[in-house]
Design a protein around this motif. Structure first.
Motif, PDB file in Angstrom:
ATOM      1  N   ALA A 151      20.785  98.600 -32.886  1.00  0.00           N
ATOM      2  CA  ALA A 151      20.443  97.176 -32.800  1.00  0.00           C
ATOM      3  C   ALA A 151      21.656  96.339 -32.404  1.00  0.00           C
ATOM      4  O   ALA A 151      21.548  95.360 -31.667  1.00  0.00           O
ATOM      5  N   GLY A 152      22.848  96.755 -32.852  1.00  0.00           N
ATOM      6  CA  GLY A 152      24.053  95.987 -32.558  1.00  0.00           C
ATOM      7  C   GLY A 152      24.530  96.092 -31.123  1.00  0.00           C
ATOM      8  O   GLY A 152      25.263  95.223 -30.639  1.00  0.00           O
ATOM      9  N   THR A 153      24.130  97.166 -30.434  1.00  0.00           N
ATOM     10  CA  THR A 153      24.579  97.356 -29.038  1.00  0.00           C
ATOM     11  C   THR A 153      23.442  97.173 -28.050  1.00  0.00           C
ATOM     12  O   THR A 153      23.652  97.330 -26.840  1.00  0.00           O
ATOM     13  N   LEU A 154      22.244  96.834 -28.529  1.00  0.00           N
ATOM     14  CA  LEU A 154      21.080  96.805 -27.652  1.00  0.00           C
ATOM     15  C   LEU A 154      21.214  95.762 -26.544  1.00  0.00           C
ATOM     16  O   LEU A 154      20.946  96.046 -25.371  1.00  0.00           O
ATOM     17  N   ALA A 155      21.625  94.541 -26.875  1.00  0.00           N
ATOM     18  CA  ALA A 155      21.711  93.479 -25.868  1.00  0.00           C
ATOM     19  C   ALA A 155      22.727  93.826 -24.789  1.00  0.00           C
ATOM     20  O   ALA A 155      22.425  93.798 -23.593  1.00  0.00           O
ATOM     21  N   ALA A 156      23.960  94.159 -25.194  1.00  0.00           N
ATOM     22  CA  ALA A 156      25.001  94.488 -24.222  1.00  0.00           C
ATOM     23  C   ALA A 156      24.689  95.803 -23.524  1.00  0.00           C
ATOM     24  O   ALA A 156      24.946  95.955 -22.320  1.00  0.00           O
ATOM     25  N   GLY A 157      24.123  96.775 -24.261  1.00  0.00           N
ATOM     26  CA  GLY A 157      23.840  98.083 -23.684  1.00  0.00           C
ATOM     27  C   GLY A 157      22.797  98.033 -22.590  1.00  0.00           C
ATOM     28  O   GLY A 157      23.004  98.564 -21.490  1.00  0.00           O
ATOM     29  N   LEU A 158      21.664  97.402 -22.853  1.00  0.00           N
ATOM     30  CA  LEU A 158      20.611  97.305 -21.843  1.00  0.00           C
ATOM     31  C   LEU A 158      21.085  96.530 -20.621  1.00  0.00           C
ATOM     32  O   LEU A 158      20.816  96.909 -19.474  1.00  0.00           O
ATOM     33  N   ALA A 159      21.807  95.425 -20.867  1.00  0.00           N
ATOM     34  CA  ALA A 159      22.315  94.631 -19.747  1.00  0.00           C
ATOM     35  C   ALA A 159      23.347  95.409 -18.947  1.00  0.00           C
ATOM     36  O   ALA A 159      23.359  95.360 -17.713  1.00  0.00           O
ATOM     37  N   GLY A 160      24.233  96.135 -19.650  1.00  0.00           N
ATOM     38  CA  GLY A 160      25.257  96.902 -18.955  1.00  0.00           C
ATOM     39  C   GLY A 160      24.672  98.013 -18.116  1.00  0.00           C
ATOM     40  O   GLY A 160      25.108  98.245 -16.975  1.00  0.00           O
ATOM     41  N   ILE A 161      23.689  98.727 -18.659  1.00  0.00           N
ATOM     42  CA  ILE A 161      23.029  99.782 -17.892  1.00  0.00           C
ATOM     43  C   ILE A 161      22.407  99.212 -16.628  1.00  0.00           C
ATOM     44  O   ILE A 161      22.591  99.730 -15.518  1.00  0.00           O
ATOM     45  N   ASN A 162      21.668  98.127 -16.786  1.00  0.00           N
ATOM     46  CA  ASN A 162      20.994  97.522 -15.640  1.00  0.00           C
ATOM     47  C   ASN A 162      21.984  96.947 -14.639  1.00  0.00           C
ATOM     48  O   ASN A 162      21.787  97.035 -13.413  1.00  0.00           O
ATOM     49  N   ALA A 163      23.085  96.358 -15.135  1.00  0.00           N
ATOM     50  CA  ALA A 163      24.083  95.758 -14.243  1.00  0.00           C
ATOM     51  C   ALA A 163      24.775  96.818 -13.396  1.00  0.00           C
ATOM     52  O   ALA A 163      24.922  96.672 -12.177  1.00  0.00           O
ATOM     53  N   ILE A 164      25.231  97.907 -14.039  1.00  0.00           N
ATOM     54  CA  ILE A 164      25.909  98.971 -13.299  1.00  0.00           C
ATOM     55  C   ILE A 164      24.950  99.621 -12.315  1.00  0.00           C
ATOM     56  O   ILE A 164      25.307  99.911 -11.158  1.00  0.00           O
ATOM     57  N   ALA A 165      23.714  99.850 -12.750  1.00  0.00           N
ATOM     58  CA  ALA A 165      22.722 100.466 -11.866  1.00  0.00           C
ATOM     59  C   ALA A 165      22.465  99.601 -10.646  1.00  0.00           C
ATOM     60  O   ALA A 165      22.353 100.110  -9.520  1.00  0.00           O
ATOM     61  N   ASN A 166      22.377  98.297 -10.840  1.00  0.00           N
ATOM     62  CA  ASN A 166      22.139  97.402  -9.699  1.00  0.00           C
ATOM     63  C   ASN A 166      23.364  97.289  -8.803  1.00  0.00           C
ATOM     64  O   ASN A 166      23.232  97.127  -7.590  1.00  0.00           O
ATOM     65  N   LEU A 167      24.558  97.374  -9.394  1.00  0.00           N
ATOM     66  CA  LEU A 167      25.772  97.328  -8.573  1.00  0.00           C
ATOM     67  C   LEU A 167      25.831  98.536  -7.645  1.00  0.00           C
ATOM     68  O   LEU A 167      26.106  98.405  -6.444  1.00  0.00           O
ATOM     69  N   ILE A 168      25.548  99.728  -8.202  1.00  0.00           N
ATOM     70  CA  ILE A 168      25.561 100.942  -7.380  1.00  0.00           C
ATOM     71  C   ILE A 168      24.354 100.974  -6.453  1.00  0.00           C
ATOM     72  O   ILE A 168      24.478 101.200  -5.243  1.00  0.00           O
ATOM     73  N   GLY A 169      23.187 100.734  -7.030  1.00  0.00           N
ATOM     74  CA  GLY A 169      21.960 100.856  -6.258  1.00  0.00           C
ATOM     75  C   GLY A 169      21.783  99.779  -5.213  1.00  0.00           C
ATOM     76  O   GLY A 169      21.350 100.052  -4.089  1.00  0.00           O
ATOM     77  N   GLY A 170      22.084  98.537  -5.585  1.00  0.00           N
ATOM     78  CA  GLY A 170      21.915  97.441  -4.644  1.00  0.00           C
ATOM     79  C   GLY A 170      23.195  97.070  -3.924  1.00  0.00           C
ATOM     80  O   GLY A 170      23.249  97.016  -2.697  1.00  0.00           O
ATOM     81  N   GLY A 171      24.265  96.847  -4.689  1.00  0.00           N
ATOM     82  CA  GLY A 171      25.510  96.400  -4.078  1.00  0.00           C
ATOM     83  C   GLY A 171      26.126  97.410  -3.148  1.00  0.00           C
ATOM     84  O   GLY A 171      26.613  97.077  -2.062  1.00  0.00           O
ATOM     85  N   LEU A 172      26.104  98.694  -3.532  1.00  0.00           N
ATOM     86  CA  LEU A 172      26.727  99.737  -2.719  1.00  0.00           C
ATOM     87  C   LEU A 172      25.753 100.350  -1.724  1.00  0.00           C
ATOM     88  O   LEU A 172      26.006 100.368  -0.511  1.00  0.00           O
ATOM     89  N   MET A 173      24.642 100.865  -2.206  1.00  0.00           N
ATOM     90  CA  MET A 173      23.756 101.647  -1.347  1.00  0.00           C
ATOM     91  C   MET A 173      23.053 100.823  -0.271  1.00  0.00           C
ATOM     92  O   MET A 173      22.805 101.322   0.831  1.00  0.00           O
ATOM     93  N   VAL A 174      22.715  99.569  -0.547  1.00  0.00           N
ATOM     94  CA  VAL A 174      22.125  98.721   0.497  1.00  0.00           C
ATOM     95  C   VAL A 174      23.110  98.552   1.649  1.00  0.00           C
ATOM     96  O   VAL A 174      22.733  98.566   2.827  1.00  0.00           O
ATOM     97  N   ASN A 175      24.390  98.411   1.311  1.00  0.00           N
ATOM     98  CA  ASN A 175      25.425  98.323   2.344  1.00  0.00           C
ATOM     99  C   ASN A 175      25.553  99.625   3.123  1.00  0.00           C
ATOM    100  O   ASN A 175      25.725  99.623   4.341  1.00  0.00           O
ATOM    101  N   VAL A 176      25.503 100.756   2.405  1.00  0.00           N
ATOM    102  CA  VAL A 176      25.638 102.058   3.056  1.00  0.00           C
ATOM    103  C   VAL A 176      24.563 102.245   4.119  1.00  0.00           C
ATOM    104  O   VAL A 176      24.844 102.675   5.239  1.00  0.00           O
ATOM    105  N   VAL A 177      23.325 101.909   3.769  1.00  0.00           N
ATOM    106  CA  VAL A 177      22.229 102.062   4.730  1.00  0.00           C
ATOM    107  C   VAL A 177      22.472 101.197   5.966  1.00  0.00           C
ATOM    108  O   VAL A 177      22.276 101.646   7.110  1.00  0.00           O
TER     109      VAL A 177
END
Length: 424
Positions: A352-378
Motif C-alpha cells: 500500500a505504501g509503494t502503490l502510488a509511486a510504483g504504478l506510476a513509475g511502471i507506467n512512466a518507464i514503459a511509456n518512455l521506452i514504448g512511446g518515447g524511444l520506439m516511436v522514434n525508432v520506427v
C-alpha cells in the motif's frame, strides 16, 4: 461490488476513452497535417514521441499528488488541462510549435492512467481486479476502434470556416474531455468510507475487506522512491509493461500511414484501421475474465506478449493488406489482452505504501521506452529504409524479452516464497 463497479468503471472508461483519443488522434491528423506543416516521417515520429518524454517526467509526481489531494479533484484537473491543450493543437503552424504542444500535452495527461488504476485499487478487492481492470482498459482499443472512423470523418470538414480538417479534429475531440473533467467533480468519490451511495453495511464490508488485504505481505514492501527505483520486481514490471506499451504506441501512431500505403483513401483507412481494435476489444475482456477464473496472472501476462511479438515480426512477411491486418490484429490483441492480468499482478506485488509511486513509475518507464524511444525508432528506420515493418522488429524483440522476464521474475518469487515457508 456490483454497485461500486457500475458507479465508477463506466464513467472512468469514458474518461479514458477520450484520453486515448486525444493521445492518438495525431496519427490521423498526420494524414493531412504532415503535408501542411512539411513534416518528414522522422520529424513526425520525433513530435509524437515528445508526448512520452514529458509524460515520463511528470507521471510519478502526478500520481503522488493524486494520493495527497484526492482522485476526484486531481483527475478533474488532469482532464480539463489536457482537453484544453488538445484543442490548442489546432494552432500549430510548423514542426517546432508541434513539438512544443506534444510535449505540453504529455505533461498535462501524465498521471491519468496510473491514477485511475490506483483509484480503482482503493475500491476493488484482489479477486475482482483482473476482470475489472481489463474492462477499464478496453477503452484503449475502443478509442481507436471508434475513433478511427470518427477522426477521418472530421478530416472531411477541411475548409469549413477556414479551418483545416486536422484542426477541426483537435478542437472537436478535445472539447468533450474538458466537459468530462468538470463532471468528475460530481461523480467520483475519493474513498469507500466516503461513499454515501453505499449502505453502512456495504461500506463497512468493503473497508474491512480492503484493509485485510492491505495488511498482507507483498514482494515489494514500503520503500523510498530511490529504493523502489532499484528494486528488481519494480524494474522487471516496468520492462514487461514496456513491451505492450511499445506495441500499442507505435501502432497507434504509425498504423494509419501503414494502411494508407496500400492506396486507400483517408476514409477507407479509418474504417480498415478500426478492425484490429474491434477484435482486441472483445478478446481482452475475455482474457481478463479467464485470468480471474483461474486466479493466474503470470502466464496470462506472458502469452499475450509472445502473441504481440509474433504479430509484429509477421508484418515483414505480409505482402498485402489482408495479411497486414491479420498481423496487426495479432499484435494488438496481445498488447491489450496483457493489460488486465498484468495490472492485477503488479498491484498485488506492491505494498500500500509503494502503490502510488510504483504504478506510476511502471507506467512512466514503459511509456518512455514504448512511446518515447520506439516511436522514434520506427520513424528513423522508415526514413532510412522506406519500410515500416523493419522499424517494428525491435518492438517485437522487446515483447519477447518482456514475456521471458515476467516468467523468470515470477519463478524467482515463487522460489523465495517456498524457501520462507520451510521451517528452519
Amino acid at each position: 461490488m456490483r454497485r461500486v463497479i457500475l458507479r465508477l468503471v463506466p464513467f472512468l472508461m469514458v474518461c479514458y476513452f477520450f484520453a486515448l483519443l486525444d493521445r492518438v488522434n495525431v496519427g490521423f491528423a498526420a494524414l493531412q497535417m504532415n503535408h501542411d506543416l512539411g513534416l518528414t516521417p522522422a520529424m513526425f515520429g520525433f513530435a509524437a514521441s515528445l508526448f512520452f518524454i514529458s509524460y515520463f517526467l511528470v507521471e510519478v509526481p502526478s500520481n503522488l499528488a493524486l494520493q495527497k489531494v484526492g482522485a476526484r479533484r486531481w483527475i478533474a484537473r488532469i482532464m480539463i488541462t489536457w482537453g484544453l491543450i488538445t484543442m490548442a493543437m489546432a494552432l500549430v503552424v510548423g514542426p517546432y510549435s508541434l513539438y512544443t504542444m506534444r510535449f505540453v500535452l504529455g505533461a498535462a495527461e501524465a498521471g491519468f492512467f496510473p491514477g485511475a488504476i490506483l483509484y480503482l485499487t482503493y475500491w476493488l478487492p484482489s479477486r475482482y481486479r483482473a476482470r475489472v481492470l481489463a474492462t477499464f482498459t478496453v477503452s484503449i482499443p475502443l478509442a481507436t476502434f471508434l475513433g478511427s472512423p470518427l477522426s477521418v470523418s472530421l478530416l472531411e470538414l477541411d475548409g469549413l470556416l477556414g479551418l483545416k480538417g486536422w484542426q477541426w479534429l483537435f478542437v472537436l475531440e478535445g472539447l468533450p474531455t474538458v466537459l468530462l473533467g468538470i463532471t468528475c467533480l460530481f461523480v467520483l468519490t475519493d474513498k469507500p468510507k466516503d461513499a454515501t451511495w453505499l449502505t453502512p453495511a456495504q461500506r463497512g464490508w468493503l473497508v474491512s475487506r480492503l484493509a485485510e488485504e492491505a495488511s498482507g505481505k507483498t514482494p515489494v514492501g514500503h520503500l523510498s522512491l530511490w529504493a523502489l527505483a532499484r528494486n528488481k520486481y519494480f524494474l522487471t514490471m516496468a520492462l514487461v509493461c514496456a513491451g505492450a506499451s511499445a506495441t500499442g504506441s507505435t501502432l497507434s501512431v504509425w498504423q494509419p500511414q501503414i494502411i494508407k500505403s496500400f492506396g486507400l483513401t483517408n476514409l477507407q483507412t479509418g474504417f480498415v484501421n478500426s478492425v484490429p481494435y474491434g477484435i482486441a476489444t472483445v478478446l481482452m475482456i475475455l482474457w481478463g475474465r479467464h485470468s480471474d477464473r483461474r486466479a493466474e496472472r503470470t502466464w496470462h501476462t506472458a502469452v499475450p506478449l509472445l502473441l504481440a511479438g509474433f504479430g509484429l515480426a509477421f508484418l515483414n512477411l505480409a505482402g498485402g493488406i489482408t495479411m497486414t491486418i491479420v498481423a496487426v490484429s495479432c499484435a494488438l490483441v496481445g498488447a491489450y489482452a496483457f493489460k488486465g492480468p498484468f495490472w492485477a499482478l503488479s498491484s498485488g506485488w506492491l505494498s500500500a505504501g509503494t502503490l502510488a509511486a510504483g504504478l506510476a513509475g511502471i507506467n512512466a518507464i514503459a511509456n518512455l521506452i514504448g512511446g518515447g524511444l520506439m516511436v522514434n525508432v520506427v520513424g528513423l528506420v522508415k526514413t532510412s529504409t522506406g519500410s515500416f515493418a523493419l522499424g517494428l522488429l525491435p518492438v517485437a524483440l522487446l515483447d519477447v524479452a518482456a514475456a521471458v522476464s515476467v516468467l523468470m521474475i515470477s519463478r524467482s518469487h515463487a522460489r523465495a516464497v517456498r524457501a520462507q515457508a520451510v521451517p528452519a
